[in-house]
Motif scaffolding. Structure first.
Motif, PDB file in Angstrom:
ATOM      1  N   THR A  87       0.834  -1.204   0.000  1.00 42.43           N
ATOM      2  CA  THR A  87       0.000   0.000   0.000  1.00 42.43           C
ATOM      3  C   THR A  87       0.873   1.259   0.000  1.00 42.43           C
ATOM      4  N   TYR A  88       1.844   1.303   0.897  1.00 40.83           N
ATOM      5  CA  TYR A  88       2.688   2.501   1.010  1.00 40.83           C
ATOM      6  C   TYR A  88       3.612   2.661  -0.196  1.00 40.83           C
ATOM      7  N   SER A  89       4.139   1.564  -0.702  1.00 38.82           N
ATOM      8  CA  SER A  89       5.012   1.691  -1.874  1.00 38.82           C
ATOM      9  C   SER A  89       4.230   2.201  -3.081  1.00 38.82           C
ATOM     10  N   LEU A  90       2.991   1.746  -3.252  1.00 40.56           N
ATOM     11  CA  LEU A  90       2.167   2.214  -4.370  1.00 40.56           C
ATOM     12  C   LEU A  90       1.775   3.680  -4.211  1.00 40.56           C
ATOM     13  N   PHE A  91       1.435   4.095  -2.996  1.00 35.01           N
ATOM     14  CA  PHE A  91       1.036   5.492  -2.819  1.00 35.01           C
ATOM     15  C   PHE A  91       2.245   6.421  -2.972  1.00 35.01           C
ATOM     16  N   LEU A  92       3.407   5.994  -2.498  1.00 36.25           N
ATOM     17  CA  LEU A  92       4.611   6.790  -2.742  1.00 36.25           C
ATOM     18  C   LEU A  92       4.894   6.899  -4.240  1.00 36.25           C
ATOM     19  N   LYS A  93       4.623   5.848  -4.953  1.00 34.16           N
ATOM     20  CA  LYS A  93       4.795   5.880  -6.415  1.00 34.16           C
ATOM     21  C   LYS A  93       3.797   6.846  -7.056  1.00 34.16           C
ATOM     22  N   CYS A  94       2.553   6.860  -6.533  1.00 35.67           N
ATOM     23  CA  CYS A  94       1.558   7.814  -7.037  1.00 35.67           C
ATOM     24  C   CYS A  94       2.024   9.251  -6.817  1.00 35.67           C
ATOM     25  N   ILE A  95       2.561   9.535  -5.635  1.00 37.75           N
ATOM     26  CA  ILE A  95       3.055  10.882  -5.343  1.00 37.75           C
ATOM     27  C   ILE A  95       4.195  11.237  -6.300  1.00 37.75           C
ATOM     28  N   ARG A  96       5.083  10.272  -6.507  1.00 36.24           N
ATOM     29  CA  ARG A  96       6.236  10.540  -7.374  1.00 36.24           C
ATOM     30  C   ARG A  96       5.828  10.818  -8.809  1.00 36.24           C
ATOM     31  N   LYS A  97       4.854  10.055  -9.323  1.00 37.46           N
ATOM     32  CA  LYS A  97       4.516  10.162 -10.738  1.00 37.46           C
ATOM     33  C   LYS A  97       3.426  11.188 -11.038  1.00 37.46           C
TER      34      LYS A  97
END
Length: 708
Positions: A627-637
């Motif tokens: 969950t956290y890795s995906l949301f961090l990826k959303c923030i990054r992209k």
């Protein structure tokens, strides 16, 4: 009930008080209202009365006929002193009189029961036989409280015998019937959840009664049937089963020896435990060693049979990563049979158990497991063709087991092999009339599952999965296999295959299958269309298909499906489609891989942020490292660079560290999303004295739950 003493002749006292006790017990057994007039219409004895009352309602004589015949050989006739009655002179009646016509009519109306009733009354002249037939009927009735009533009846007759009011004492068969009543109540599968304690109580009462038989010199001694009956009641308590075996070895009479049923029961009890396979096999070897020591080849009281071997094989099949042990035991079984031991001939259950072991998800080398299971099936087919032995003929269960192993195999061509097995089953069913190979829903679902997990050519695999589904629907609609009913698992396999294919339009086709499921569920013509109702897994597979696809509006499609699940699970009280953490992770994955211009990306980020907030606030769903890795990826992209993005990164990573979900993937996403200075600032802000890109050097509390 208090026993009233009568003054007068001893014979009257015996008959009346004994009658009182048996009437009371029989009333409790069958709910009869007994009267003295009913006694006078009986067989002229207490036992006759009990038999008369028992068999005049429902006539369970047929159910107890086998036990009655065995009682004839095991009991001597014991007659109770009958009450003396004066003979009544019958006056002659004219053939055409009213009384004669009345008696003729009554005799005609009861002609169907006269013979059975007479046999029952004659059998009831033996009070011990009558008692045992009553107890046996109670044991086999299956009624609630029957074990307690059987125990009460036995205890009452035992008390009457000790006080001199009953001429015969209950024997071993009497006690065994009560033990059987408790055993059958203990093994009953129809107990409601609030009555599960009855199972344990009946188990304990059976053991207490057995211990009473062993320790009390003034009652019947137990035989091996007694011990085996209590073992059956202890089928889910392996340690108690061991204690009962020790009681047999310590029997003071030294005339009871364990037999095949004894050891099979103990092995069955251990086979029910999570890690009892080794104990079950140890008892199998002990059983074979005792048989060799006794040299009982002729009487067969203690012989390892295929039931014993199959019990241990099934125990190994349910033990993680134990397929090799099961295979070795099957080979030993085959060698014994080939050496002339016909009692251990392997049957279809023997091979199916080993196939089940190879199909276990815990099996490490799945490619070897598929080869082993397929070889077993081919061996069964070859042996059946050579010998014509129906006990070895493969059936739908064995074929399905092999299909499941092939579905988990990473080897190239495994899915096609599962497809070939399905076509073989259809061919044998159509041409040879093999009803035991009639494919069912599980068979078709297993083949679709094999194509869904195929890694050879995923686009081709998705098309084959759709073909299997269409074949299934055609066989159902044509009436060839009307029992087939696609269910949620069936559709989920095909949808998952479409999602993994990443082919153009695959996600939309998966969504159409979901819509088809909902139509069939809502407007189906068959009652069994309830099985096709979509569930959380189906929705997750569709959302995952969008996340993997190149569909430009996939984030919005995934988010809409999530909101639909939330609404229907709450407003329509449908927990079957309630979203779980996988649902939210799939939506985040769809958002962070969204295509389009800045407007599309901004919209996707808003949906990702709302999804993360909803999951974070959900009381019954816990986030994972994914969950956290995906949301961090959303923030990054998706989020524009700047101070606001850095603040969101800091807050998100702080939440992750506080929940102990930091792993290497999460740390890599954070490092990629910000510059070196911001990365160091976030780590120190969260309380780390060491700044590192290696997660193992960070505080252990940050990664304490990172496996989930």
């Amino acid at each position: 009930m208090a026993q009233r003493r009568w003054t007068g002749r001893r014979g009257n006292k015996v008959v009346i008080v004994a009658l009182w006790g048996v009437c009371y017990a029989s009333t409790h057994v069958h709910g009869f209202v007994t009267t003295h007039n009913a006694w006078q219409r009986g067989a002229g004895s207490v036992a006759g009365f009990a038999s008369n009352q028992l068999f005049s309602h429902g006539d369970p004589a047929s159910s107890s006929s086998s036990s009655s015949s065995s009682l004839d050989a095991s009991h001597e006739t014991a007659k109770l002193r009958p009450r003396r009655k004066k003979a009544r002179k019958s006056s002659p009646q004219k053939p055409g009189s009213a009384s004669t016509r009345s008696r003729t009519a009554k005799a005609s109306s009861s002609s169907n029961n006269n013979n059975t009733r007479q046999r029952s009354i004659e059998a009831g002249m033996d009070p011990l036989k009558s008692l045992n037939m009553n107890l046996d009927h109670l044991a086999k009735s299956g009624e609630e409280g029957s074990a307690e009533r059987a125990y009460e009846l036995l205890d009452r007759i035992e008390a009457l015998y000790k006080e001199g009011y009953y001429d015969v004492q209950p024997d071993t068969v009497s006690y065994n019937a009560v033990l059987n009543a408790h055993a059958m109540s203990s093994s009953s599968k129809s107990l409601s959840p609030n009555k599960k304690d009855n199972k344990h109580n009946n188990n304990n009462k059976a053991l207490e009664l057995l211990e009473k038989m062993v320790s009390s010199p003034d009652i019947a001694n137990p035989n091996i049937v007694s011990y085996n009956t209590v073992l059956r009641a202890s089928s889910h308590d392996a340690e108690q089963a061991e204690r009962i075996l020790q009681m047999i070895h310590d029997d003071p009479n030294q005339n009871v020896q364990p037999n095949t049923i004894t050891y099979n029961s103990i092995m069955h009890a251990w086979a029910q435990t999570p890690h009892g396979a080794s104990k079950a096999e140890a008892y199998l070897r002990e059983m074979m060693a005792l048989h060799h020591e006794r040299q009982t080849d002729d009487d067969g009281t203690l012989k390892a049979d295929n039931i014993a071997f199959n019990t241990v094989l099934n125990a190994w099949a349910t033990t993680p990563d134990s397929a090799d042990r099961a295979e070795a035991l099957l080979e030993h079984m085959e060698r014994l049979y080939q050496a002339g031991n016909v009692h251990v001939r392997p049957d279809v259950y023997s091979y199916a158990s080993v196939m089940k072991a190879w199909a276990s998800p815990s099996t490490k080398n799945r490619q070897v497991a598929a080869q082993k299971a397929l070889a077993l099936l081919e061996r069964m087919e070859r042996m059946y063709q050579e010998t014509g032995n129906p006990d070895i003929r493969p059936n739908v269960i064995t074929y399905t087991s092999v299909m499941n192993v092939l579905a988990r195999s990473p080897a190239v061509g495994s899915a096609q092999q599962a497809q070939d097995l399905l076509e073989t089953m259809l061919d044998k069913y159509r041409k040879e009339g093999r009803e035991d190979l009639k494919p069912d829903t599980i068979v078709f679902s297993s083949v679709m599952d094999a194509w869904a997990k195929c890694t050879d050519d995923q686009a081709f695999a998705a098309e084959r999965a759709l073909e299997v589904l269409q074949t299934m629907l055609d066989c159902k609609e044509s009436g060839e296999l009307p029992h087939l009913q696609p269910n949620a698992r069936t559709y989920c396999s095909v949808i998952y295959a479409l999602g993994r294919s990443r082919a153009y339009g695959a996600a939309e086709r998966a969504h159409h299958l979901l819509d088809d499921m909902e139509r069939r569920h809502a407007f189906g013509r068959h009652d069994d269309d309830e099985a096709v109702a979509p569930n959380t897994w189906v929705y997750n597979a569709v959302i995952d298909g969008y996340a993997r696809s190149s569909y430009i509006g996939k984030a919005e499609k995934a988010y809409i499906l999530l909101r639909k699940m939330e609404m229907e699970s709450v407003e329509n009280n449908n927990p079957a489609i309630a979203p779980d953490v996988i649902t939210y992770n799939n939506v985040l994955n769809a958002c962070c891989n969204a295509f389009g211009d800045a407007t599309f990306q901004q919209k996707a980020f808003v949906m990702a942020l709302q999804t993360f907030k909803t999951l974070h606030r959900a009381p019954h769903i816990r986030q994972t490292s994914v969950t956290y890795s995906l949301f961090l990826k959303c923030i990054r992209k998706l989020a524009p660079a700047g101070n606001e993005r850095d603040i969101m990164l800091r807050k998100t990573f702080s939440f992750c560290a506080s929940e102990g979900l930091v792993n290497q993937v999460v740390l890599n996403q954070l490092k990629t999303a910000c510059n070196r200075e911001t990365f160091y600032d976030i780590l120190t802000h969260c309380g780390s004295s060491i700044v590192s890109t290696d997660v193992t050097e960070l505080p252990q509390s940050w990664r304490r739950n990172a496996k989930r």
